[in-house]
Motif scaffolding. Structure first.
Motif, PDB file in Angstrom:
ATOM      1  N   ARG A   1       2.189   2.287   7.717  1.00 47.57           N
ATOM      2  CA  ARG A   1       3.476   1.574   7.761  1.00 47.57           C
ATOM      3  C   ARG A   1       3.925   1.357   9.203  1.00 47.57           C
ATOM      4  O   ARG A   1       4.485   0.299   9.523  1.00 47.57           O
ATOM      5  CB  ARG A   1       4.533   2.350   6.964  1.00 47.57           C
ATOM      6  CG  ARG A   1       4.289   2.212   5.468  1.00 47.57           C
ATOM      7  CD  ARG A   1       5.308   2.937   4.656  1.00 47.57           C
ATOM      8  NE  ARG A   1       5.138   2.656   3.228  1.00 47.57           N
ATOM      9  CZ  ARG A   1       5.713   3.354   2.268  1.00 47.57           C
ATOM     10  NH1 ARG A   1       6.497   4.393   2.570  1.00 47.57           N
ATOM     11  NH2 ARG A   1       5.511   3.027   1.011  1.00 47.57           N
TER      12      ARG A   1
ATOM     13  N   ILE B   1       1.912  -1.508  10.399  1.00 45.87           N
ATOM     14  CA  ILE B   1       2.439  -2.752   9.809  1.00 45.87           C
ATOM     15  C   ILE B   1       3.710  -3.175  10.543  1.00 45.87           C
ATOM     16  O   ILE B   1       3.904  -4.359  10.851  1.00 45.87           O
ATOM     17  CB  ILE B   1       2.704  -2.575   8.292  1.00 45.87           C
ATOM     18  CG1 ILE B   1       1.374  -2.539   7.530  1.00 45.87           C
ATOM     19  CG2 ILE B   1       3.604  -3.691   7.759  1.00 45.87           C
ATOM     20  CD1 ILE B   1       1.495  -2.159   6.063  1.00 45.87           C
ATOM     21  N   ASP B   2       4.580  -2.212  10.838  1.00 47.04           N
ATOM     22  CA  ASP B   2       5.832  -2.546  11.546  1.00 47.04           C
ATOM     23  C   ASP B   2       5.538  -3.145  12.917  1.00 47.04           C
ATOM     24  O   ASP B   2       6.251  -4.049  13.363  1.00 47.04           O
ATOM     25  CB  ASP B   2       6.726  -1.303  11.691  1.00 47.04           C
ATOM     26  CG  ASP B   2       7.315  -0.858  10.353  1.00 47.04           C
ATOM     27  OD1 ASP B   2       7.219  -1.625   9.371  1.00 47.04           O
ATOM     28  OD2 ASP B   2       7.861   0.266  10.291  1.00 47.04           O
ATOM     29  N   ARG B   3       4.491  -2.659  13.573  1.00 47.92           N
ATOM     30  CA  ARG B   3       4.122  -3.229  14.883  1.00 47.92           C
ATOM     31  C   ARG B   3       3.629  -4.675  14.720  1.00 47.92           C
ATOM     32  O   ARG B   3       3.978  -5.554  15.508  1.00 47.92           O
ATOM     33  CB  ARG B   3       3.047  -2.371  15.573  1.00 47.92           C
ATOM     34  CG  ARG B   3       3.593  -1.084  16.184  1.00 47.92           C
ATOM     35  CD  ARG B   3       2.559  -0.385  17.049  1.00 47.92           C
ATOM     36  NE  ARG B   3       1.545   0.322  16.276  1.00 47.92           N
ATOM     37  CZ  ARG B   3       1.710   1.542  15.748  1.00 47.92           C
ATOM     38  NH1 ARG B   3       2.851   2.175  15.886  1.00 47.92           N
ATOM     39  NH2 ARG B   3       0.733   2.115  15.075  1.00 47.92           N
ATOM     40  N   VAL B   4       2.806  -4.893  13.691  1.00 50.13           N
ATOM     41  CA  VAL B   4       2.325  -6.256  13.429  1.00 50.13           C
ATOM     42  C   VAL B   4       3.508  -7.168  13.085  1.00 50.13           C
ATOM     43  O   VAL B   4       3.603  -8.306  13.587  1.00 50.13           O
ATOM     44  CB  VAL B   4       1.276  -6.265  12.288  1.00 50.13           C
ATOM     45  CG1 VAL B   4       0.941  -7.695  11.858  1.00 50.13           C
ATOM     46  CG2 VAL B   4       0.005  -5.534  12.723  1.00 50.13           C
ATOM     47  N   ASP B   5       4.428  -6.682  12.246  1.00 49.37           N
ATOM     48  CA  ASP B   5       5.588  -7.504  11.862  1.00 49.37           C
ATOM     49  C   ASP B   5       6.451  -7.846  13.078  1.00 49.37           C
ATOM     50  O   ASP B   5       6.995  -8.949  13.166  1.00 49.37           O
ATOM     51  CB  ASP B   5       6.441  -6.786  10.804  1.00 49.37           C
ATOM     52  CG  ASP B   5       5.759  -6.769   9.441  1.00 49.37           C
ATOM     53  OD1 ASP B   5       4.765  -7.491   9.256  1.00 49.37           O
ATOM     54  OD2 ASP B   5       6.214  -6.015   8.559  1.00 49.37           O
ATOM     55  N   ALA B   6       6.577  -6.904  14.002  1.00 49.81           N
ATOM     56  CA  ALA B   6       7.362  -7.173  15.220  1.00 49.81           C
ATOM     57  C   ALA B   6       6.706  -8.296  16.023  1.00 49.81           C
ATOM     58  O   ALA B   6       7.389  -9.217  16.509  1.00 49.81           O
ATOM     59  CB  ALA B   6       7.494  -5.903  16.059  1.00 49.81           C
TER      60      ALA B   6
ATOM     61  N   LEU C   1       4.682 -10.575  14.771  1.00 48.13           N
ATOM     62  CA  LEU C   1       4.826 -11.805  13.981  1.00 48.13           C
ATOM     63  C   LEU C   1       6.203 -12.421  14.172  1.00 48.13           C
ATOM     64  O   LEU C   1       6.329 -13.643  14.315  1.00 48.13           O
ATOM     65  CB  LEU C   1       4.641 -11.491  12.482  1.00 48.13           C
ATOM     66  CG  LEU C   1       3.231 -11.517  11.912  1.00 48.13           C
ATOM     67  CD1 LEU C   1       3.266 -11.074  10.446  1.00 48.13           C
ATOM     68  CD2 LEU C   1       2.631 -12.917  12.008  1.00 48.13           C
ATOM     69  N   ALA C   2       7.241 -11.595  14.189  1.00 49.34           N
ATOM     70  CA  ALA C   2       8.609 -12.111  14.352  1.00 49.34           C
ATOM     71  C   ALA C   2       8.751 -12.813  15.694  1.00 49.34           C
ATOM     72  O   ALA C   2       9.339 -13.900  15.777  1.00 49.34           O
ATOM     73  CB  ALA C   2       9.622 -10.976  14.221  1.00 49.34           C
ATOM     74  N   THR C   3       8.200 -12.211  16.746  1.00 48.50           N
ATOM     75  CA  THR C   3       8.259 -12.832  18.072  1.00 48.50           C
ATOM     76  C   THR C   3       7.542 -14.179  18.052  1.00 48.50           C
ATOM     77  O   THR C   3       8.042 -15.182  18.573  1.00 48.50           O
ATOM     78  CB  THR C   3       7.613 -11.901  19.116  1.00 48.50           C
ATOM     79  OG1 THR C   3       8.348 -10.677  19.117  1.00 48.50           O
ATOM     80  CG2 THR C   3       7.622 -12.505  20.503  1.00 48.50           C
TER      81      THR C   3
END
Ligand code: PRE
Length: 96
Positions: A14, A17-22, A24-26
């Motif tokens: 998790r 995943i949070d690092r990937v999502d961060a 992706l958001a950028t």
């Protein structure tokens, strides 16, 4: 790009995943800004100037980099991304 990781536990997965999502958001924020500029430059921008051939081509290029997802699974993801950008651009055109 984030370096690949092989986490072994749920909390580690998790956190990864949070690092990937961060990231992706950028990237999504950056993409929306670029797509917004394109809408202002096109003779007909926004939903009215939609270019489905260009959308199919970008999905096909992405599928080369994301082969397990493939074009069929990437297409609805990118459709949502593109439509979010078009909604934002139209909103910004209404309220500059
Ligand atoms: O390339 C364009 O013509 C754009 O308007 C940008 C964009 C995109 O977000 O990538 C948005 C709408 C079009 O249908 C195709 C692509």
């Amino acid at each position: 790009m984030l370096r690949p990781e092989s986490p072994a536990t749920i909390p580690e997965c998790r956190a990864a995943i949070d690092r990937v999502d961060a990231a992706l958001a950028t990237l999504l924020e950056r993409r929306a800004a670029l797509a917004g500029t394109v809408q202002r430059l096109k003779p007909v921008g926004g939903f009215a100037g939609r270019d489905l051939a260009r959308e199919r081509a970008l999905v096909a290029r992405m599928a080369v980099r994301a082969p397990s997802l493939g074009a069929a699974r990437l297409a609805p993801v990118m459709n949502a991304v593109i439509e979010a950008g078009l909604h934002l651009a139209e909103e910004q055109a209404r309220h500059p």
